[in-house]
Design an enzyme around this catalytic site. Sequence first.
Site, mmCIF file in Angstrom:
data_model
loop_
_atom_site.group_PDB
_atom_site.id
_atom_site.type_symbol
_atom_site.label_atom_id
_atom_site.label_comp_id
_atom_site.label_asym_id
_atom_site.label_seq_id
_atom_site.Cartn_x
_atom_site.Cartn_y
_atom_site.Cartn_z
ATOM 1 N N SER A 1 0.814 -1.218 0.000
ATOM 2 C CA SER A 1 0.000 0.000 0.000
ATOM 3 C C SER A 1 0.850 1.272 0.000
ATOM 4 C CB SER A 1 -0.933 0.013 1.218
ATOM 5 O OG SER A 1 -0.194 0.072 2.421
ATOM 6 N N LYS B 1 -6.472 5.157 7.857
ATOM 7 C CA LYS B 1 -5.293 5.918 7.448
ATOM 8 C C LYS B 1 -5.606 7.410 7.377
ATOM 9 C CE LYS B 1 -3.257 2.096 4.832
ATOM 10 N NZ LYS B 1 -2.946 1.541 3.502
#
Length: 815
Positions: free
Chosen positions: A672, A715
Amino acid sequence: MSTSPNGVSAPVGSAVTELPADRVRARIDLALLPSSTAEIAPLTSVSGQSRAQEAIRFGLGIPAEGYNIAVSGESASGRGTAVRLLVNEFAAKRDSAPDWIYLYNFTDPLRPRAASLPAGMGAQLQRDLARLADLCRKEIPRAFESDSYQERSHTTLEPLEKERDRAIEEMQRSASLQGFAVNVTPMGFAILPLGQDGRPISPDVIAGLPPDIRQSLQARSEGVEELVAATLREIRGLDARGHEAMEALDRDVARFVTGHAIDDLRARYSAYGMESHIAEIEADILANLERFKQLSSAALREMPPQLVAQVTAEREEVLRRYGVNLFVTTQDGHPGAPVIEERNPTYQNIAGRIDYEAHFGALTTDFTHLRPGALHRANGGYLILQIEDLAADPRAWLMLKRTMKTRELRVEGLSDLLFTLPSVNLSPAAIPFSAKVILIGEPATIALLELVDPDFPQLFKIRAEFEPDVVLDADAARSYAAFASRICESAALPPLDREAIAELLQYGARLAERNDRVSTRYGAIGDLVREAAHVALMRGAAIASGADVAAAVRGRGDRAGLIPDRLRRMISEGTLRVDTEGACVGQLNGLAVYSVGAHEFGTPLRISCRVGIGRRGVVAIEREVERSGAIHSKGVLVLSGYLSGTFGRSRPLAFSASLTFEQSYDEVEGDSASSAELYAILCSLADVPMRQDVAVTGSVDQFGRIQAVGGVTEKVEGFFDLCRDRGLTGTQGVIIPAVNAVDLCVRTDVQEAIAAGQFHIWPVTRVEEGLAVLTGLPAGEPQAFGTYPEGTLFRMVSDALNAMHQAISASPATE
C-alpha cells in the site's frame, strides 16, 4: 489524453478534484427511517442473505446421502440465526424421530442390544419393566411365604415322603430277615449284623467266630448292601421327583405372580419386535427364583447382616437385567424431528460414552451405563455444529466423518483411550444413522477443510455462503432498525430515535469498509445498541439519540486508544519524526494501519529516498535486511518495472535509489506504500521537494496506475488526528486511490473539517496525478522519441537519468 511510450492511454498533468464532504461517509436518507425503534416490529428473520438461505433450504430439502451443509460466514453475521430458523422450519414438518433403547443381552451380556420404538414408547416400556422388576422384588418372596404355598408344598411332597418312608421300612424289614439292622444316620445308612438275641454284634465278636460263619455273615452282608444301594437309588429318584415337583410349583407360583404383567407386555410390545426379549426376561425370572426366595422375611431373619447385603446385591444385579436404558427419546412438547445444536463438540459429547463404576480396584459397567452423544440425539433430524469448536478435538471430527460414511452410530468405551485400566468393556450394537449435519464456520476454515480433507466435499455437498455485507438501501435500513428494536425489547432497553438508527447504519458501513454497503455482523451492531442505550440511561434519557450512539463509538475508541495516543504523543514530541508542513526532497508521509485487538488505527510513517549514480536500481533497505514481507518485496520490483518502462526504453538506467521506512522497527508487509515510494524516487531524481502536509497511500502497477488498498478510512483519520493535534492549516490532506473513495467512512469530525476546507482528500488514478498534488508541477506528456516538455517533472527525471548514464558510461567502475 495522450499515449505514453508504454502504450497506456492516461490523462497526465491534469488537476485532481478533491472529494466533497458528502462522499466520505455513508449517505443516509433519514426519511426512510422510522422515528424510533419502538415503532417497528422486532426482527424475526435474517435479511439480505437470500443466496445463502436458498442454499440452506435446498440442502435441507434434498434427502440424498452426502447432501449435508457447510455454512460459511463471519462470526455474528446472522449465520447461526438463519440456520436455526430454517432448520426448525423444516423439522416442524417432519415426524418425530423414534425412541432408541438399549437392552440386556441374555446371550452375550457384553454386547447390549439396540431397539427402536415409536416416539414416546421407550419411556412407557421403561416404566412397565420397572413395575415388573418391582413385582419380582416384593411379590415373589411374599408368595413363597404364603399359607397357600406352604399347603401346596406339603401336598406336593407328602406322597413322596410316604413313599420314601415305605421304601426305608421295606429295606429294614428285608435286612432284618437276613440278620442285619439298617439304621438311618445323618451320614446315610449304617448296616449292623445282629446276634441271636437281636442285638448288634461287635467287630471283636465277629473276629472270633469260626471262618465258615464269618463267610456266611459276609455273604449275607453283601446282599444287604445291595438292598441298601437299591433303596438309596429309589430315595434319590424320589428326591429328584420332589425337587422337580417343587420347581414346577415354584414356577407356577412365579407365573401366577408375574404372568399378568408379562402378558400385558407381550400384548403391548410384541408388534414392535420385543417378543423374544420379553420371553427371555420370563425365562430368566424362572431361572433365578431361588434368589427371590432367599429374601423372604423368614429367611432374612435367620441371615447375618453381611449375608443379607450380599444376597440383596445379587438379587438387584439380576433385576437390573430387566431394565431399559432409554438411550434417546422424544421430549414431551417437542413435535417434529429433533434439532440438536452441540456447543461443546468434544469426542464424548459427539459420539456418546460408557460410564464406569469402581469395584475393588476394577472398573465395571453394563448396558444401563451407555450415554448418548449429539449424533444419537440428532438421529432422524438435524445436527448443528460450529466447525472451529469441532476442530479443537480431532477425534470428534474423525468420529463424525466415520459415522456419516458408515451410516452407523456406535458407542465406544475405555479401549478407545490412550491408557488401559482393568475394566469390563462393552460393544453395544450399532444404531442406523440418518441425520442432516450442518457445519457453521469462518470462510477460511471451511476453505482449508475443502483443501486438506478429501472427504469433506463428499460429505458436505452443499455450501451456503453468507455475505459479509449488503447494499445500503431501504431494506437494509429497515433490517437494522428492526434488529435494534429486537435488542431493545428483549433487554428492556430504551428505544433508539431516527438519528441513532442513522448512526448505527454509519457504523455498519464502517464495519463493511464501504459507504454504499452495511455489514451483516449483527452481533457487533447489537453490542453497539446495548452500549448506546446504556449511555442514554446514564444521562437519564428515555430514548437513545444519535449522540448516544456516537458517544458509544467514541468510548470504544477511547478504551482501545492507549497505543495510538502514545504514538501521536511521540510524534508530537519529536521522538518519532513526521512533518506536517513545508516541503522536502526525498521525503514524504506514508500511512500504515495497526491493530490492537479488534481496534484498528492508522498512523503516518516517514518514507525517505536517496538517489545516486549506480547500477543497483531500487534498493529497499527493509528487503536487504530481511525485514520485508513477500508482498512488499513484490511492490519494490514493480517500481523497478515502472521506471524501466517509463524512462529506460532508450538507454539503460544508471542509478541507485535507497528506500526505507524511517524509525520503523517491525517487519514491513504489503504494497500500500508503493505509490509513495515511487513518488519519493521520482522527486529525488528530479530534485523536487514534496509537500509534507500531505500523506499518501495507494498501490501502483507497472504502468503507473494507482490500485486499491485496505484500511483507507483508518489511514485518513490517523493523519487527520495528527494534523488536528498540531493545528489544521487548511492545506493538509491525504492522497488515496480513486477506487478507494467508496470505502471511506470517516468520523463526523473529519467530515466537518473537509466541509470547512480545513482538510482534503485527493482521489487519484495515476502516478502523474499524485505528483501534481505533491509538487504542484505537471508530470508531463511524452513527446516524440520519448522526451518530455521543459518544466515538467518527468523532464527533470529524464534529464537526471541522462546525466547519470553519461557519468557512469565515462566511469564504468562506478557502482
